[in-house]
Design a protein around this motif. Structure first.
Motif, PDB file in Angstrom:
ATOM      1  N   LYS A 243     -15.053   8.746 -11.153  1.00  0.00           N
ATOM      2  CA  LYS A 243     -14.042   7.722 -10.884  1.00  0.00           C
ATOM      3  C   LYS A 243     -14.589   6.756  -9.839  1.00  0.00           C
ATOM      4  O   LYS A 243     -15.354   7.155  -8.947  1.00  0.00           O
TER       5      LYS A 243
ATOM      6  N   TRP B 159     -10.375   4.235  -6.847  1.00  0.00           N
ATOM      7  CA  TRP B 159      -9.400   5.160  -7.442  1.00  0.00           C
ATOM      8  C   TRP B 159      -9.070   6.281  -6.472  1.00  0.00           C
ATOM      9  O   TRP B 159      -7.901   6.645  -6.303  1.00  0.00           O
ATOM     10  N   HIS B 160     -10.087   6.836  -5.840  1.00  0.00           N
ATOM     11  CA  HIS B 160      -9.869   7.933  -4.893  1.00  0.00           C
ATOM     12  C   HIS B 160      -9.036   7.463  -3.703  1.00  0.00           C
ATOM     13  O   HIS B 160      -8.153   8.187  -3.225  1.00  0.00           O
TER      14      HIS B 160
ATOM     15  N   TRP C 278      -6.901   4.999  -3.717  1.00  0.00           N
ATOM     16  CA  TRP C 278      -5.532   4.809  -4.236  1.00  0.00           C
ATOM     17  C   TRP C 278      -4.782   6.148  -4.294  1.00  0.00           C
ATOM     18  O   TRP C 278      -3.595   6.215  -3.950  1.00  0.00           O
ATOM     19  N   GLN C 279      -5.469   7.193  -4.705  1.00  0.00           N
ATOM     20  CA  GLN C 279      -4.822   8.510  -4.771  1.00  0.00           C
ATOM     21  C   GLN C 279      -4.359   8.973  -3.395  1.00  0.00           C
ATOM     22  O   GLN C 279      -3.286   9.557  -3.254  1.00  0.00           O
TER      23      GLN C 279
ATOM     24  N   VAL D 183      -8.896  -1.567 -10.859  1.00  0.00           N
ATOM     25  CA  VAL D 183      -7.604  -1.049 -10.388  1.00  0.00           C
ATOM     26  C   VAL D 183      -6.571  -1.087 -11.510  1.00  0.00           C
ATOM     27  O   VAL D 183      -5.821  -0.121 -11.726  1.00  0.00           O
TER      28      VAL D 183
ATOM     29  N   ARG E 102      -7.097  -0.959 -14.650  1.00  0.00           N
ATOM     30  CA  ARG E 102      -7.432   0.023 -15.694  1.00  0.00           C
ATOM     31  C   ARG E 102      -6.824   1.387 -15.400  1.00  0.00           C
ATOM     32  O   ARG E 102      -6.473   2.116 -16.333  1.00  0.00           O
ATOM     33  N   PHE E 103      -6.746   1.767 -14.118  1.00  0.00           N
ATOM     34  CA  PHE E 103      -6.131   3.075 -13.840  1.00  0.00           C
ATOM     35  C   PHE E 103      -4.641   2.958 -13.496  1.00  0.00           C
ATOM     36  O   PHE E 103      -4.018   3.914 -13.052  1.00  0.00           O
TER      37      PHE E 103
ATOM     38  N   GLY F 188      -3.105   0.784 -11.356  1.00  0.00           N
ATOM     39  CA  GLY F 188      -2.749   0.322 -10.021  1.00  0.00           C
ATOM     40  C   GLY F 188      -2.460  -1.165  -9.999  1.00  0.00           C
ATOM     41  O   GLY F 188      -2.560  -1.861 -11.005  1.00  0.00           O
TER      42      GLY F 188
END
Length: 257
Positions: free
Chosen positions: A28, A32-33, A35-36, A59, A61-62, A64
């Protein structure tokens, strides 16, 4: 109650690690990390503030939310102020600044700094510090030190050892002196009205000398509240070596999960 927004500044350009927010960590992108970690805090208003369309695309794409901001900002506060203005957030809302290179940050720290800003109604900013136990950290200019009063209101931040242990250092600079010394954790929560005023403040001589952006609002009379946490979070990602360390840590966590 004030609404809390987490803003993740994520610049593409980095002299030491180009394209840093998009670097791969266990399959990832780093953003992404990060954001988590923001999502794990429990706050639902999260946005990535970037200067590059590739990061916006990653962002989105996942699932966000990301917004393009100017490439000309001199500081993180300026970028956050643009975001607060774009979304017309209320002046009493709280904005938490989570740097886009902190994939291992404990989400509890986001909650702690946001709650401090919410409760400190006279303060424009809130931030965190942790005790310094090693003399190497005390004298390291990359470890920012903080001095605050009994009401946990910041008086100054410096790259120099403050307070200066005159008598102890006259004997030896290799042993940790007695007393309380604190490192600044670069995690901020701003009240939106104050945040939007910071870019309009004249440049601060102290900010220029120390290369610490929090000294601009401090020198202009903005109250900064401080909370002490037990330990500093793990260092973020600045170099290839940092990235390798984070990848190893994340992969170990995945194996043990």
């Amino acid at each position: 109650m004030s609404k809390v927004h987490i803003v993740i500044p994520a610049r593409y350009g980095s002299s030491r690690l180009p394209g840093k927010p998009l670097r791969d960590i266990a399959g990832k992108p780093m953003i992404w990390h990060v954001w988590q970690r923001a999502a794990e805090s429990g706050y639902s208003s999260i946005v990535v503030a970037t200067d590059d369309q590739q990061i916006v695309d990653a962002v989105e794409r996942f699932g966000g939310k990301a917004v393009m901001t100017s490439r000309e900002h001199a500081s993180g506060s300026d970028r956050l102020a643009e975001v607060a203005t774009k979304f017309a957030w209320d002046d009493q809302d709280i904005v938490v600044n989570l740097q886009g290179d902190e994939p291992l940050l404990d989400p509890a720290l986001l909650v702690r700094v946001a709650q401090l800003a919410e409760s400190a109604t006279n303060a424009g900013l809130a931030t965190l510090v942790s005790p310094i136990y090693a003399v190497d950290d005390l004298v390291n200019p990359n470890v920012v030190k903080a001095v605050f009063d009994q009401n946990k209101t910041a008086h100054y931040f410096s790259r120099a050892p403050i307070p200066w242990p005159r008598d102890a250092f006259a004997i030896s600079k290799n042993a940790m002196p007695e007393g309380d010394y604190f490192r600044h954790i670069g995690l901020y929560a701003y009240r939106v009205g104050v945040l939007k005023s910071i870019p309009q403040m004249p440049a601060s001589p102290l900010e220029s000398i120390e290369c610490l952006e929090q000294l601009r609002p401090l020198q202009h009379g903005v109250e900064i509240k401080v909370a002490v946490v037990d330990k500093a979070p793990e260092h973020g990602v600045d170099t290839e070596q940092d990235l390798a360390r984070v990848i190893e840590r994340v992969e170990r966590q995945l194996i043990s999960a």
